[in-house]
Motif scaffolding. Structure first.
Motif, PDB file in Angstrom:
ATOM      1  N   LEU A   1     -33.854 -33.617 -43.032  1.00  0.00           N
ATOM      2  CA  LEU A   1     -32.804 -33.521 -42.032  1.00  0.00           C
ATOM      3  C   LEU A   1     -32.680 -34.818 -41.259  1.00  0.00           C
ATOM      4  O   LEU A   1     -33.641 -35.574 -41.094  1.00  0.00           O
ATOM      5  CB  LEU A   1     -33.115 -32.374 -41.058  1.00  0.00           C
ATOM      6  N   LEU A   2     -31.482 -35.062 -40.746  1.00  0.00           N
ATOM      7  CA  LEU A   2     -31.238 -36.217 -39.894  1.00  0.00           C
ATOM      8  C   LEU A   2     -31.100 -35.746 -38.454  1.00  0.00           C
ATOM      9  O   LEU A   2     -30.523 -34.699 -38.179  1.00  0.00           O
ATOM     10  CB  LEU A   2     -29.952 -36.935 -40.312  1.00  0.00           C
ATOM     11  N   VAL A   3     -31.623 -36.540 -37.540  1.00  0.00           N
ATOM     12  CA  VAL A   3     -31.512 -36.233 -36.122  1.00  0.00           C
ATOM     13  C   VAL A   3     -30.819 -37.397 -35.431  1.00  0.00           C
ATOM     14  O   VAL A   3     -31.273 -38.539 -35.532  1.00  0.00           O
ATOM     15  CB  VAL A   3     -32.906 -36.007 -35.493  1.00  0.00           C
ATOM     16  N   SER A   4     -29.735 -37.117 -34.724  1.00  0.00           N
ATOM     17  CA  SER A   4     -28.999 -38.145 -33.972  1.00  0.00           C
ATOM     18  C   SER A   4     -28.613 -39.314 -34.850  1.00  0.00           C
ATOM     19  O   SER A   4     -28.749 -40.476 -34.467  1.00  0.00           O
ATOM     20  CB  SER A   4     -29.838 -38.638 -32.788  1.00  0.00           C
ATOM     21  N   ASN A   5     -28.141 -38.972 -36.052  1.00  0.00           N
ATOM     22  CA  ASN A   5     -27.656 -40.005 -36.974  1.00  0.00           C
ATOM     23  C   ASN A   5     -28.740 -40.993 -37.388  1.00  0.00           C
ATOM     24  O   ASN A   5     -28.462 -42.052 -37.917  1.00  0.00           O
ATOM     25  CB  ASN A   5     -26.479 -40.788 -36.368  1.00  0.00           C
ATOM     26  N   GLN A   6     -29.950 -40.688 -37.110  1.00  0.00           N
ATOM     27  CA  GLN A   6     -31.040 -41.565 -37.521  1.00  0.00           C
ATOM     28  C   GLN A   6     -32.046 -40.758 -38.315  1.00  0.00           C
ATOM     29  O   GLN A   6     -32.240 -39.563 -38.094  1.00  0.00           O
ATOM     30  CB  GLN A   6     -31.760 -42.188 -36.301  1.00  0.00           C
ATOM     31  N   LEU A   7     -32.700 -41.419 -39.218  1.00  0.00           N
ATOM     32  CA  LEU A   7     -33.728 -40.756 -40.006  1.00  0.00           C
ATOM     33  C   LEU A   7     -34.905 -40.412 -39.113  1.00  0.00           C
ATOM     34  O   LEU A   7     -35.396 -41.232 -38.360  1.00  0.00           O
ATOM     35  CB  LEU A   7     -34.202 -41.696 -41.127  1.00  0.00           C
ATOM     36  N   ARG A   8     -35.317 -39.125 -39.180  1.00  0.00           N
ATOM     37  CA  ARG A   8     -36.512 -38.761 -38.422  1.00  0.00           C
ATOM     38  C   ARG A   8     -37.703 -39.496 -39.006  1.00  0.00           C
ATOM     39  O   ARG A   8     -37.998 -39.375 -40.188  1.00  0.00           O
ATOM     40  CB  ARG A   8     -36.746 -37.244 -38.479  1.00  0.00           C
ATOM     41  N   GLN A   9     -38.395 -40.246 -38.186  1.00  0.00           N
ATOM     42  CA  GLN A   9     -39.510 -41.042 -38.680  1.00  0.00           C
ATOM     43  C   GLN A   9     -40.695 -40.155 -39.021  1.00  0.00           C
ATOM     44  O   GLN A   9     -41.017 -39.199 -38.310  1.00  0.00           O
ATOM     45  CB  GLN A   9     -39.943 -42.071 -37.614  1.00  0.00           C
TER      46      GLN A   9
ATOM     47  N   ASP B   1     -42.232 -47.718 -36.402  1.00  0.00           N
ATOM     48  CA  ASP B   1     -41.658 -47.003 -35.278  1.00  0.00           C
ATOM     49  C   ASP B   1     -40.177 -47.325 -35.091  1.00  0.00           C
ATOM     50  O   ASP B   1     -39.510 -46.718 -34.272  1.00  0.00           O
ATOM     51  CB  ASP B   1     -42.428 -47.359 -33.995  1.00  0.00           C
ATOM     52  N   LEU B   2     -39.657 -48.284 -35.865  1.00  0.00           N
ATOM     53  CA  LEU B   2     -38.265 -48.707 -35.736  1.00  0.00           C
ATOM     54  C   LEU B   2     -37.333 -47.774 -36.509  1.00  0.00           C
ATOM     55  O   LEU B   2     -37.715 -47.247 -37.550  1.00  0.00           O
ATOM     56  CB  LEU B   2     -38.077 -50.132 -36.267  1.00  0.00           C
TER      57      LEU B   2
END
Length: 1428
Positions: A153-161, A424-425
């Motif tokens: 799943l994606l969260v806030s258009n960013q890949l969940r790290q 972490d980026l």
């Protein structure tokens, strides 16, 4: 490092492809006609790929080979697909340009530029490519199911790290430091923070001190040192240590804090926050929160509410890599941790690499220095590398570690820390940072250019709310706050010196650069020297940085064999010849070339995808017209192309252009028409208004553009109807620079018809931040009399304005007025007299400026410059004084208190060439009510730190202060007073550290004692008054002041000229206090007769001593030195540099210390010896002359020179104008540079350990064959000069009396210069030693020099050659003749022209033979005369 590669590259790469496939341009111009089905399938397939990338990366990390191969194939396909859709986009832009008429203007060139412009051909070619891409995508999806890859799943258009375990980062307060390296290396940092913590003892508010720095600098170690400091343990009854690292959950953190206390078992059934509040309530505590990553303000504020219940003086010490975290937690007390000094890094490596003192091989110890450089101040890196080296026992193994391209491997142990920061980026930030591997280590990166390169390569995802530039700035700021970028510096442009652009630069720490390199692998190639032919450029290379000679040759050779899809090419060196294989540059997105040719070397038809083109500082005269087909180009930089005369006429079709840098193009005659079509243009730095015509743009075309940054308008007089256009210009321009605001410069304002009254309106434009108005010459003008700029205008620069005053400038932050010769006052009648925002005021060359306002009236309700920080006044010859201070009444308990702060924040004050200025300012009437009446309580300059006064002919006093005034300059640190002839005293300044007096009165020396407890640098150049007796001198420390001298002065530099009071009989005592003095210069001191032993004895730290123009200095007493004289004066043991200049009475030297490295002696005409008395020289020089030199046998029996026991470290010796020197014997073996000039009596140069040895003439092959070797029986006994074995530079000038004979050149010699010598006969190589490799050879007017070495190596490295006025040298050695063509610069007499033996010149052989025979006879005669 495969896991890092895929984490960085693939998600942004596939997301970029998805965005390109959905571009509206593709549908608008129907470029995918006939391919609609494939297009739709591809748009459906790409999200499926994106959903499983995360799982694929995790499996690749777990070393599942199938997943790794799948990801590598996905990368290849994604790159190819992106290139295909770039072609679709370019076709859409091409069709748009054609629709707008570009084809008509290109004419027949269209066929050459667009060979495949036919739609049928294009559809067939691109359809085939798209089908291949789709087939590859389908195969990847099938394999995806075979590997069992799962969707995420994606969260806030960013890949969940993926959560990274940080358990290994758990820390506590126990420090392991067996060698005390940490405590010694961070002592200063520890003391600074301890001082802050203890200083908060009376503070009721919670003190928060964040320690900020990149991973591996030792933040935790420093916190441990502070935590265990005895003063801290005594001061804080309760100490707590908690390592955060993982998610900052408030309840979990509170629980951890409580469990770190002795009361961890109390009230376990209550909420954690309640327990925490009870724990700290009323107690002074120190809490260490180690490794904080939380950026959520509300979480910290929630925790802080509980922590604030502690007692007075409580403090929280945190460590973090993130500056934003520090700002959230404690912005006022952030402590930025610097890198560790190299000697501590070396100590850590040695301690880790070797198990005991007995196992430290010297060959390995010598290599530690290279390892230190790799660590760049990181103690963690030093520890990790030292641990790796512990298992390496051979030089070869150490070299592998030292020279490795990356130390970021699992073996080093440093990877977890750096990888943690990197992982972490967000994905797109990883890609942006990894791209920085294209720059060499320690490279200064231009931040604006970096962001443009990110955009050109598509690394920044498009966002609806922000532009790509804004998103790029956010990304950079985020990376910088996480310590990925270091050494961030901002430079402000200087239009006056044609440095137009504001710029911000940064660097990357070496270790972070290694991470970037390991991520990019072979995709980034950096060549700072000529690469080897072995696979330096792979087929996978996409980003190239070349900073080596012959760049074009390297590229041409490499691209002949390979065809990499290069996206970025940065050439940091000049390109002097054409580039070949131009079609292989067709994948370029970004290109930087520094051309040393007049034309552009590439063909635009192969650069369709180019977004970034930097040709700055090139020699091109014009850009090709067809460059206008670069429809994708966003950045064009031709700044400082000093030969550029024109830009392409069809630039109006380059509709993607955002930034056009043209500043520094002074030959540019006009701008191309139609610039109003470039609606995306944001930057235009230089606009030339040419003569109106069809091929020339008018300034009115800028009105509809959103130009930002800086703009200079030139040749405004050519603008038709310029009055209205200039008046409206500010209303249309939105100048917004990256950090420092906007700027506009108008030149030749007087040439704009009827524009003067309109210019005033420029100040009313809301988006204008900086305005520059420049007139060509001063004329009568009133255009600025009523100038009232809006509140947003902050910086105003005006040059050569002809008015008498200015308008309303009350909102300015900076005002710069220069060469406004007619200006008489700043403010006209009726204007406000206060500048509430002004911080910088510069007034230069205001020749009529005499008053600050039009009428002389005192306003007692306003402070003129309440925020002024810098005031610079120069060449204001009529100015009498600074503004007076008004009186402000404020109520107080005892009545009224009068407070005055006209310059309360002024830190820098410079006043130069103001001949009528008498006092610095009028006395402030500042009093405070007290029981006994009123007393003075505040200085007129309470914050002043730097004060410089120069050439003030009338300046007499510091102010008109009343009796009993307190200190005028309580914070002053630097005071410079030059050419103030009437000034006779100096002010009180308890913190003064730098004092410089030039051309001052002698009376000023009596005030120096008040600063000696704080001064670190003193320069006193007083007016010369002849002193004939030492009795006339007085001490610089009056008798009534000596009792306070119970401390040592911190002064390290002292330069004294005409300061006799420092060396008089009463001046013995002060020198005892200068134990820290390192640099002493004494100039024109008449009372200095003997060497000042009392001074030398006190200066135990002195490193450099210069004595010049002391005409009475003779040295020791005139009696000969006693036998133990050398033991008598062993002072200045740390002296490294000694200079004696123009001391005409000096006869003897003192015995110089052993560690001396540099000695300069000039113009000491009576000096007979520089290393003590040298006996036996009278016999040596008897019977000698400049033309013949006979060395008696008695010379070999001379005693050893004292030099054998002195100066074993001397590396530099320069003697000139010392006519009484008879010999220089036994030069130190350590000497590397030796210069002798105008020492007419010099006889012998020698470097021997056992005294003078009988010279031996060697018959060396290195002697030139011009003079045949004479028989052994006729060998003369001429003196052979022997030079130090390590000598690298030798200069002998105008020493005509030097004894004859050969001069043997030591092997290290690089530069040799001999002028005006009539004694030397030959230059030779030392027998049995390697010949030198000269780089510089200068022989002038050497009348007897006949022979040069004939060894090829001597001339193989020669860059400069000059041989003139040497008649005895009939012909150059053959090996030198053969080297002439490779010498960069040479000056030779005509007789040395080389004649090659070609068939046409065979007839000349008889003549050449005769000349050679004649040369032989002359040489024989010369040797016979020497024997006689």
């Amino acid at each position: 490092m495969a896991e890092l590669v895929v984490t960085m590259a693939l998600r942004p790469l596939v997301a970029m492809l998805r965005d390109k496939a959905s571009s509206y341009l593709l549908d608008q111009y129907n470029v995918m006609e006939g391919m609609e089905k494939q297009h739709m399938i591809l748009k459906r397939r790409l999200p499926i790929i994106l959903d499983v990338i995360t799982d694929a990366e995790e499996q690749a990390t777990a070393n599942r080979e199938g997943a790794k191969v799948w990801l590598q194939e996905l990368k290849r396909v994604a790159y190819e697909a992106n290139e295909v859709f770039d072609e679709f986009k370019y076709e859409a832009l091409r069709r748009e340009a054609r629709k707008n008429g570009h084809y008509k203007e290109l004419g027949f060139d269209v066929i050459k530029l667009f060979p495949t412009h036919n739609r049928v051909v294009f559809r067939h070619r691109m359809g085939s490519k798209l089908c291949r891409i789709l087939e590859d995508i389908n195969v990847l999806i099938a394999e995806m199911h075979d590997f069992g890859l799962r969707q995420t799943l994606l969260v806030s258009n960013q890949l969940r790290q993926t959560p990274v375990s940080k358990e290994w980062r758990h820390t506590d307060y126990v420090i392991i430091d067996p060698q005390e390296i940490a405590s010694r290396s961070r002592r200063e940092d520890k003391n600074n923070i301890v001082k802050v913590l203890l200083g908060e003892a009376s503070n009721a508010n919670l003190a928060v001190v964040p320690i900020v720095g990149m991973g591996g600098l030792g933040k935790t170690t420093l916190a441990q040192l502070i935590y265990n400091e005895p003063e801290i343990q005594k001061h804080f009854p309760l100490q707590l240590w908690v390592c955060i690292s993982d998610t900052f959950d408030v309840n979990s953190v509170a629980k951890s804090i409580v469990e770190a206390s002795p009361k961890k078992n109390d009230d376990t059934d209550k909420p954690a926050l309640d327990r925490l509040q009870k724990l700290v309530s009323g107690q002074r505590y120190l809490l260490v929160l180690d490794d904080v990553w939380n950026r959520e303000v509300h979480k910290w504020e929630r925790l802080k509410v509980c922590l604030q219940q502690g007692g007075m003086g409580s403090a929280v010490l945190t460590t973090t890599r993130d500056k934003q975290v520090a700002e959230i937690m404690g912005v006022d007390r952030t402590y930025n941790l610097n890198v560790l000094q190299d000697y501590f890094i070396e100590e850590i490596i040695v301690d880790r690499a070797f198990s005991s003192e007995n196992e430290k091989p010297p060959e390995l110890l010598e290599m530690v220095g290279e390892i230190v450089k790799r660590c760049r101040g990181s103690p963690l890196a030093a520890t990790a590398l030292g641990s790796v080296l512990r298992t390496k026992t051979s030089v070869e193994e150490w070299k592998v570690v030292s020279s490795g391209s990356s130390i970021c491997t699992e073996e080093t142990g440093i990877l977890p820390i750096l990888k943690l920061s990197y992982n972490d980026l967000p994905a797109h930030m990883k890609q942006c940072f990894a791209f920085c591997a294209i720059f060499p280590k320690d490279y200064k990166i231009n931040v604006e250019k970096l962001i443009q390169l990110w955009i050109a390569n598509g690394f920044i995802p498009e966002q609806e709310e922000d532009s790509l530039e804004t998103a790029g700035k956010h990304i950079f700021s985020e990376l910088a706050s996480r310590s990925f970028f270091l050494d961030i510096e901002e430079f402000k442009g200087d239009m006056q010196n044609q440095q137009y652009c504001f710029r911000t630069t940064c660097k990357i720490h070496d270790l972070m650069h290694d991470i970037a390199m390991s991520v990019m692998g072979k995709e980034c190639v950096v060549a700072i020297k000529e690469p080897s032919q072995i696979e330096w450029l792979s087929d996978t290379a996409r980003h190239l940085f070349l900073s080596c000679d012959e760049t074009e040759g390297i590229l041409n050779d490499s691209l002949e064999k390979k065809s990499p899809a290069i996206q970025t090419l940065i050439c940091d060196r000049g390109v002097y010849s054409p580039l070949k294989h131009v079609s292989k540059y067709n994948t370029l997105h970004a290109l930087k070339l520094c051309l040393r040719t007049e034309s552009f070397p590439l063909k635009p038809k192969y650069l369709h995808h180019l977004r970034y083109l930097d040709l700055s500082e090139s020699y091109i005269k014009a850009l090709p017209e067809d460059i206008s087909i670069l429809y994708n180009l966003q950045v064009l930089d031709v700044s400082n192309c000093s030969y550029l005369e024109r830009l392409p006429r069809q630039m109006k079709y380059m509709t993607s252009l955002c930034h056009l840098y043209t500043h520094g193009c002074r030959k540019l005659k006009s701008m191309p028409p139609g610039l109003e079509n470039l609606t995306k243009l944001q930057t235009l730095t230089f606009f030339v208004a040419g003569v109106p015509g069809p091929d020339c743009a008018d300034v009115g075309e800028l009105h509809g553009l959103n130009i930002g940054g800086q703009l200079e308008l030139c040749q405004v007089e050519n603008v038709e109807k310029a009055d209205a256009k200039v008046a409206n210009l500010g209303g249309q321009l939105e100048l917004q620079h990256l950090n420092l605001g906007d700027q506009l410069e108008l030149r030749r304002v007087e040439n704009v018809k009827k524009a003067e009254e309109k210019v005033v309106n420029l100040g009313n434009k809301k988006d204008l931040r900086e305005l520059t108005l420049r007139w060509t010459e001063v004329g009568d003008s009133k255009v600025l009399d009523k100038f009232e700029p809006h509140g947003g205008l902050q910086v105003l620069k005006i040059y050569k304005y002809g008015g008498k005053c200015m308008g309303m400038l009350q909102n300015m932050v900076e005002i710069h007025l220069s060469r406004c010769h007619r200006m008489q006052f700043l403010f006209s009648c009726g204007t406000s007299f206060t500048f509430p925002k002004l911080k910088v005021l510069t007034l230069e060359h205001l020749l009529d400026f005499e008053r600050w306002w039009e009428i002389n009236e005192r306003h007692e309700e306003q402070i003129i410059f309440p925020l002024l920080e810098t005031l610079f006044i120069r060449h204001c010859g009529k100015l009498i004084a600074l503004p007076e201070a008004p009186l402000l009444g404020e109520p107080s308990r005892g009545g009224n208190r009068l407070v005055c702060t006209p310059f309360s924040l002024l830190e820098n004050l410079f006043i130069w060439y103001c001949g009528k200025l008498v006092p610095l300012r009028e006395a402030p009437l500042v009093h405070e009510s007290c029981s006994g009446g009123y007393r003075l309580v505040q200085s007129a300059f309470p914050a002043l730190k730097v004060l410089a006064l120069e050439d003030l002919e009338s300046f007499q006093k510091w102010d008109a202060a009343v009796e009993g005034e307190l200190i005028l300059f309580p914070q002053l640190e630097t005071l410079s007073v030059q050419k103030c002839p009437k000034l006779v005293d100096l002010p009180e300044a308890p913190k003064l550290s730098v004092l410089k007096i030039e051309d001052g009165k002698q009376e000023l020396s009596h005030f120096v004692d008040r600063y000696l407890s704080s001064l670190t640098k003193l320069t006193m150049n007083l007016e010369y008054t002849e002193t004939t007796s030492e009795a006339e001198c007085t001490s610089i420390v009056p008798a009534d002041s000596k009792e306070k001298w119970n401390q040592k002065s911190p002064i390290t530099v002292m330069k004294l000229r005409s300061c006799n009071s420092f060396f008089g009989p009463g001046a013995l005592e002060p020198w005892d206090y200068f134990v820290r003095l390192e640099n002493l210069e004494i100039d024109r001191c008449d009372v200095l007769v003997h060497w000042p032993e009392n001074v030398f004895q006190s200066l135990v730290s002195l490193r450099r001593l210069v004595i010049r123009n002391c005409e009475n200095l003779t040295g020791y007493a005139q009696a000969p030195l006693e036998p133990l004289a050398s033991e008598r004066s062993q002072y200045l043991r740390g002296l490294e540099s000694l200079g004696l200049v123009n001391c005409p009475s000096l006869v003897e030297m003192f015995n110089v210390p052993a560690y001396l490295k540099k000695m300069d002696i000039h113009g000491c005409i009576k000096l007979e010896s520089i290393f003590g008395k040298q006996q036996g020289m009278a016999e040596l020089v008897q019977g000698s002359s400049s033309s013949e030199a006979v060395m008696p046998a008695a010379v070999s029996e001379l005693p050893s020179s004292p030099m054998n026991h002195f100066c074993p470290c001397l590396e530099y010796l320069d003697l000139s104008g010392c006519g009484s020197l008879q010999a220089v014997l036994s030069l130190p073996l350590s000497l590397k540079t030796f210069e002798i000039a105008r020492c007419s009596s010099i006889q012998v140069l020698s470097c021997q350990l056992g005294g003078l040895q009988k010279p031996q003439i060697t018959t060396s092959r290195s002697r030139s064959p011009i003079m045949p070797e004479p028989p052994a029986a006729t060998t003369p006994t001429a003196r052979e000069h022997l030079l130090p074995p390590h000598l690298e530079y030798l200069g002998i000038w105008e020493c005509a009396g030097m004894l004859g004979g050969p001069l043997c050149l030591p092997a290290p010699l690089k530069e040799l210069s001999i002028m005006g010598n009539s004694g030397l006969t030959s230059l030779e190589c030392l027998s049995g030693e390697q010949p030198p490799s000269l780089e510089y050879l200068d022989l002038e007017r050497c009348s007897t020099l006949a022979s040069l070495p004939n060894e090829p190596q001597v001339y193989s490295s020669l860059r400069y050659l000059k041989i003139t006025g040497c008649p005895a040298i009939k012909k150059l050695p053959r090996c030198l003749q053969q080297s002439l063509g490779s010498i960069d610069s040479k000056v030779l007499d005509a007789c040395y022209e080389v004649t090659a033996f070609k068939p046409k010149t065979w007839s000349e052989i008889p003549r050449l033979v005769r000349e050679r025979r004649q040369a032989t006879r002359e040489a024989k005669k010369l040797r016979q005369s020497m024997q006689e």
